[in-house]
Design a protein around this motif. Structure first.
Motif, PDB file in Angstrom:
ATOM      1  N   LEU A 134       0.967  -1.061   0.133  1.00 30.38           N
ATOM      2  CA  LEU A 134      -0.093  -0.031   0.184  1.00 30.38           C
ATOM      3  C   LEU A 134       0.867   1.415   0.135  1.00 30.38           C
ATOM      4  CD1 LEU A 134      -2.769   1.435   0.280  1.00 30.38           C
ATOM      5  CD2 LEU A 134      -2.636   1.140   2.803  1.00 30.38           C
ATOM      6  N   THR A 135       0.640   1.980  -1.025  1.00 30.67           N
ATOM      7  CA  THR A 135       1.558   3.126  -1.156  1.00 30.67           C
ATOM      8  C   THR A 135       0.452   4.351  -1.004  1.00 30.67           C
ATOM      9  OG1 THR A 135       3.242   2.317  -2.606  1.00 30.67           O
ATOM     10  CG2 THR A 135       2.951   4.671  -2.523  1.00 30.67           C
ATOM     11  N   VAL A 136       0.494   5.287   0.031  1.00 28.88           N
ATOM     12  CA  VAL A 136      -0.369   6.170   0.203  1.00 28.88           C
ATOM     13  C   VAL A 136       0.074   7.767   0.579  1.00 28.88           C
ATOM     14  CG1 VAL A 136       0.002   5.700   2.914  1.00 28.88           C
ATOM     15  CG2 VAL A 136      -2.471   6.437   1.822  1.00 28.88           C
ATOM     16  N   THR A 137      -0.619   8.507   0.225  1.00 25.62           N
ATOM     17  CA  THR A 137      -0.566  10.079   0.676  1.00 25.62           C
ATOM     18  C   THR A 137      -1.534  10.755   0.613  1.00 25.62           C
ATOM     19  OG1 THR A 137       0.915  11.958  -0.072  1.00 25.62           O
ATOM     20  CG2 THR A 137       0.129  10.415  -1.959  1.00 25.62           C
ATOM     21  N   GLY A 138      -1.784  11.733   1.165  1.00 24.01           N
ATOM     22  CA  GLY A 138      -2.805  12.693   1.002  1.00 24.01           C
ATOM     23  C   GLY A 138      -4.179  12.336   1.425  1.00 24.01           C
ATOM     24  N   VAL A 139      -4.142  11.410   2.637  1.00 27.20           N
ATOM     25  CA  VAL A 139      -5.406  10.972   3.224  1.00 27.20           C
ATOM     26  C   VAL A 139      -5.971  11.712   4.528  1.00 27.20           C
ATOM     27  CG1 VAL A 139      -6.331   8.993   4.257  1.00 27.20           C
ATOM     28  CG2 VAL A 139      -4.613   8.683   2.386  1.00 27.20           C
ATOM     29  N   ASN A 140      -7.178  12.386   4.238  1.00 27.21           N
ATOM     30  CA  ASN A 140      -7.494  13.096   5.334  1.00 27.21           C
ATOM     31  C   ASN A 140      -9.189  12.902   5.769  1.00 27.21           C
ATOM     32  OD1 ASN A 140      -8.312  15.139   6.991  1.00 27.21           O
ATOM     33  ND2 ASN A 140      -7.744  16.937   5.847  1.00 27.21           N
ATOM     34  N   ALA A 141      -9.428  12.415   6.785  1.00 24.66           N
ATOM     35  CA  ALA A 141     -10.615  12.205   7.293  1.00 24.66           C
ATOM     36  C   ALA A 141     -11.040  13.312   8.038  1.00 24.66           C
ATOM     37  CB  ALA A 141     -10.732  10.871   7.970  1.00 24.66           C
ATOM     38  N   THR A 142     -10.720  14.157   8.303  1.00 22.71           N
ATOM     39  CA  THR A 142     -10.640  15.490   9.135  1.00 22.71           C
ATOM     40  C   THR A 142     -10.868  14.813  10.614  1.00 22.71           C
ATOM     41  OG1 THR A 142     -13.305  15.355   8.976  1.00 22.71           O
ATOM     42  CG2 THR A 142     -12.124  16.449   7.483  1.00 22.71           C
ATOM     43  N   ALA A 143     -11.124  15.709  11.299  1.00 21.01           N
ATOM     44  CA  ALA A 143     -10.920  15.675  12.788  1.00 21.01           C
ATOM     45  C   ALA A 143     -11.891  14.422  13.437  1.00 21.01           C
ATOM     46  CB  ALA A 143     -11.333  16.865  13.719  1.00 21.01           C
ATOM     47  N   SER A 144     -12.959  13.979  12.973  1.00 22.65           N
ATOM     48  CA  SER A 144     -13.996  13.264  13.452  1.00 22.65           C
ATOM     49  C   SER A 144     -13.935  11.777  12.810  1.00 22.65           C
ATOM     50  CB  SER A 144     -15.517  13.559  13.236  1.00 22.65           C
ATOM     51  OG  SER A 144     -15.878  13.945  12.018  1.00 22.65           O
ATOM     52  N   GLY A 145     -13.196  11.488  11.565  1.00 20.09           N
ATOM     53  CA  GLY A 145     -13.035  10.468  11.034  1.00 20.09           C
ATOM     54  C   GLY A 145     -11.774   9.640  11.245  1.00 20.09           C
ATOM     55  N   ASP A 146     -11.790   8.476  11.154  1.00 14.96           N
ATOM     56  CA  ASP A 146     -10.771   7.270  11.387  1.00 14.96           C
ATOM     57  C   ASP A 146     -10.248   6.851   9.990  1.00 14.96           C
ATOM     58  OD1 ASP A 146     -11.009   7.360  14.149  1.00 14.96           O
ATOM     59  OD2 ASP A 146     -12.630   5.321  13.818  1.00 14.96           O
ATOM     60  N   VAL A 147      -9.119   6.503  10.033  1.00 16.66           N
ATOM     61  CA  VAL A 147      -8.242   6.193   8.754  1.00 16.66           C
ATOM     62  C   VAL A 147      -7.784   5.004   8.982  1.00 16.66           C
ATOM     63  CG1 VAL A 147      -6.249   6.584   7.059  1.00 16.66           C
ATOM     64  CG2 VAL A 147      -7.684   8.548   7.980  1.00 16.66           C
ATOM     65  N   VAL A 148      -8.092   3.756   8.248  1.00 19.81           N
ATOM     66  CA  VAL A 148      -7.451   2.192   8.437  1.00 19.81           C
ATOM     67  C   VAL A 148      -6.710   2.021   7.318  1.00 19.81           C
ATOM     68  CG1 VAL A 148      -8.088  -0.015   8.851  1.00 19.81           C
ATOM     69  CG2 VAL A 148      -9.606   1.844   9.810  1.00 19.81           C
ATOM     70  N   LEU A 149      -5.460   1.738   7.401  1.00 25.16           N
ATOM     71  CA  LEU A 149      -4.605   1.195   6.441  1.00 25.16           C
ATOM     72  C   LEU A 149      -4.256  -0.067   6.426  1.00 25.16           C
ATOM     73  CD1 LEU A 149      -2.227   4.591   6.298  1.00 25.16           C
ATOM     74  CD2 LEU A 149      -4.318   3.992   5.058  1.00 25.16           C
ATOM     75  N   SER A 150      -4.191  -0.982   5.475  1.00 22.87           N
ATOM     76  CA  SER A 150      -3.742  -2.195   5.656  1.00 22.87           C
ATOM     77  C   SER A 150      -2.839  -2.841   4.190  1.00 22.87           C
ATOM     78  CB  SER A 150      -5.007  -3.161   5.640  1.00 22.87           C
ATOM     79  OG  SER A 150      -4.797  -4.531   5.457  1.00 22.87           O
ATOM     80  N   ALA A 151      -2.054  -3.369   4.456  1.00 20.05           N
ATOM     81  CA  ALA A 151      -1.247  -3.922   3.653  1.00 20.05           C
ATOM     82  C   ALA A 151      -0.855  -5.484   3.915  1.00 20.05           C
ATOM     83  CB  ALA A 151       0.268  -3.368   3.328  1.00 20.05           C
ATOM     84  N   GLY A 152      -1.462  -6.278   3.088  1.00 12.87           N
ATOM     85  CA  GLY A 152      -1.531  -7.842   3.449  1.00 12.87           C
ATOM     86  C   GLY A 152      -0.184  -8.588   3.634  1.00 12.87           C
ATOM     87  N   THR A 153       0.599  -8.735   2.331  1.00 16.26           N
ATOM     88  CA  THR A 153       1.731  -9.356   2.271  1.00 16.26           C
ATOM     89  C   THR A 153       3.197  -8.492   2.183  1.00 16.26           C
ATOM     90  OG1 THR A 153       1.768  -9.869  -0.025  1.00 16.26           O
ATOM     91  CG2 THR A 153       0.806 -11.180   1.370  1.00 16.26           C
ATOM     92  N   GLY A 154       2.574  -7.000   2.208  1.00 16.52           N
ATOM     93  CA  GLY A 154       3.882  -5.871   1.816  1.00 16.52           C
ATOM     94  C   GLY A 154       3.812  -5.138   2.830  1.00 16.52           C
ATOM     95  N   SER A 155       4.031  -3.929   2.467  1.00 16.24           N
ATOM     96  CA  SER A 155       4.521  -2.672   3.431  1.00 16.24           C
ATOM     97  C   SER A 155       3.654  -1.554   2.817  1.00 16.24           C
ATOM     98  CB  SER A 155       6.163  -2.226   3.218  1.00 16.24           C
ATOM     99  OG  SER A 155       6.931  -3.330   3.205  1.00 16.24           O
TER     100      SER A 155
END
Length: 208
Positions: free
Chosen positions: A177-198
């Motif tokens: 998972l290659t990620v940037t620019g993720v914003n759920a503002t103050a009240s939201g949660d962010v969940v990131l998952s990479a199965g067999t990688g980074s």
């Protein structure tokens, strides 16, 4: 004034590029690789007097529904590509309308090259193989964003945004998972998952 449906229910639908602008919901199901984006079509007509004229019909967006209309685009084989019009828009849902972009084939990718926007509805992107986000994905209010690469990688290009107005954002890849620019503002949660990688940082243009 009603919903628009292309493909499905035993109807084989295949076209290189599709653009649908409706007053309700939009459902597109293709049996092969599909591109949704701006189109320009010239149509020749013949009058009762035998005169021929040419009319050009153009659309500057891939899929745009009416207020509270849900939008869904699915390929059963091949990849799904969202292209950008002159304003950058690719898919637009109004009101509480939701967006679903998915490929059912294990070799099918979802390529987001035009902005995907919902006013307050949920946005879901699911690929049988990989997801490539090269444009913004945004919703407002409590609308959620979920993007899943079931086969390999999910990549967000530097400078692009995945943002909500407070709804949760979930990004999951079977490998890296290659990620940037993720914003759920103050009240939201962010969940990131990479199965067999980074989980990798895709860049610093927009803060995470």
């Amino acid at each position: 004034t009603g919903d628009v449906t292309l493909g499905g229910s035993g109807l084989a639908f295949s076209a290189p590029t599709v653009s649908v602008v409706g007053n309700g919901g939009i459902t597109v199901s293709a049996a092969a690789a599909l591109e949704v984006g701006p189109v320009s079509v010239s149509v020749n007509t013949v009058s009762t007097a035998g005169m021929t004229s040419t009319t050009t019909v153009s659309s500057d967006v891939g899929l745009a529904g009416g207020t509270n209309g849900n939008i869904a685009a699915t390929t059963t084989t091949g990849s799904l590509t969202v292209k950008a019009g002159s304003t950058g828009a690719g898919v637009v849902a109004l009101g509480t309308g939701t967006v679903l972009l998915q490929t059912l084939d294990s070799a099918g990718d979802v390529l987001v090259q035009g902005n995907v926007a919902a006013a307050t509805g949920a946005i879901t992107v699911t690929a049988g193989r990989a997801v490539s986000v090269g444009a913004n994905i945004q919703t407002g209010g409590a609308g959620t964003i979920t993007a899943t690469a079931q086969g390999t990688t999910l990549t967000v290009t530097d400078g692009k945004l995945i943002s909500s107005g407070g709804g949760n954002i979930t990004l999951a890849a079977a490998s890296t998972l290659t990620v940037t620019g993720v914003n759920a503002t103050a009240s939201g949660d962010v969940v990131l998952s990479a199965g067999t990688g980074s989980i990798l940082d895709g860049g610093d243009t927009n803060p995470d």
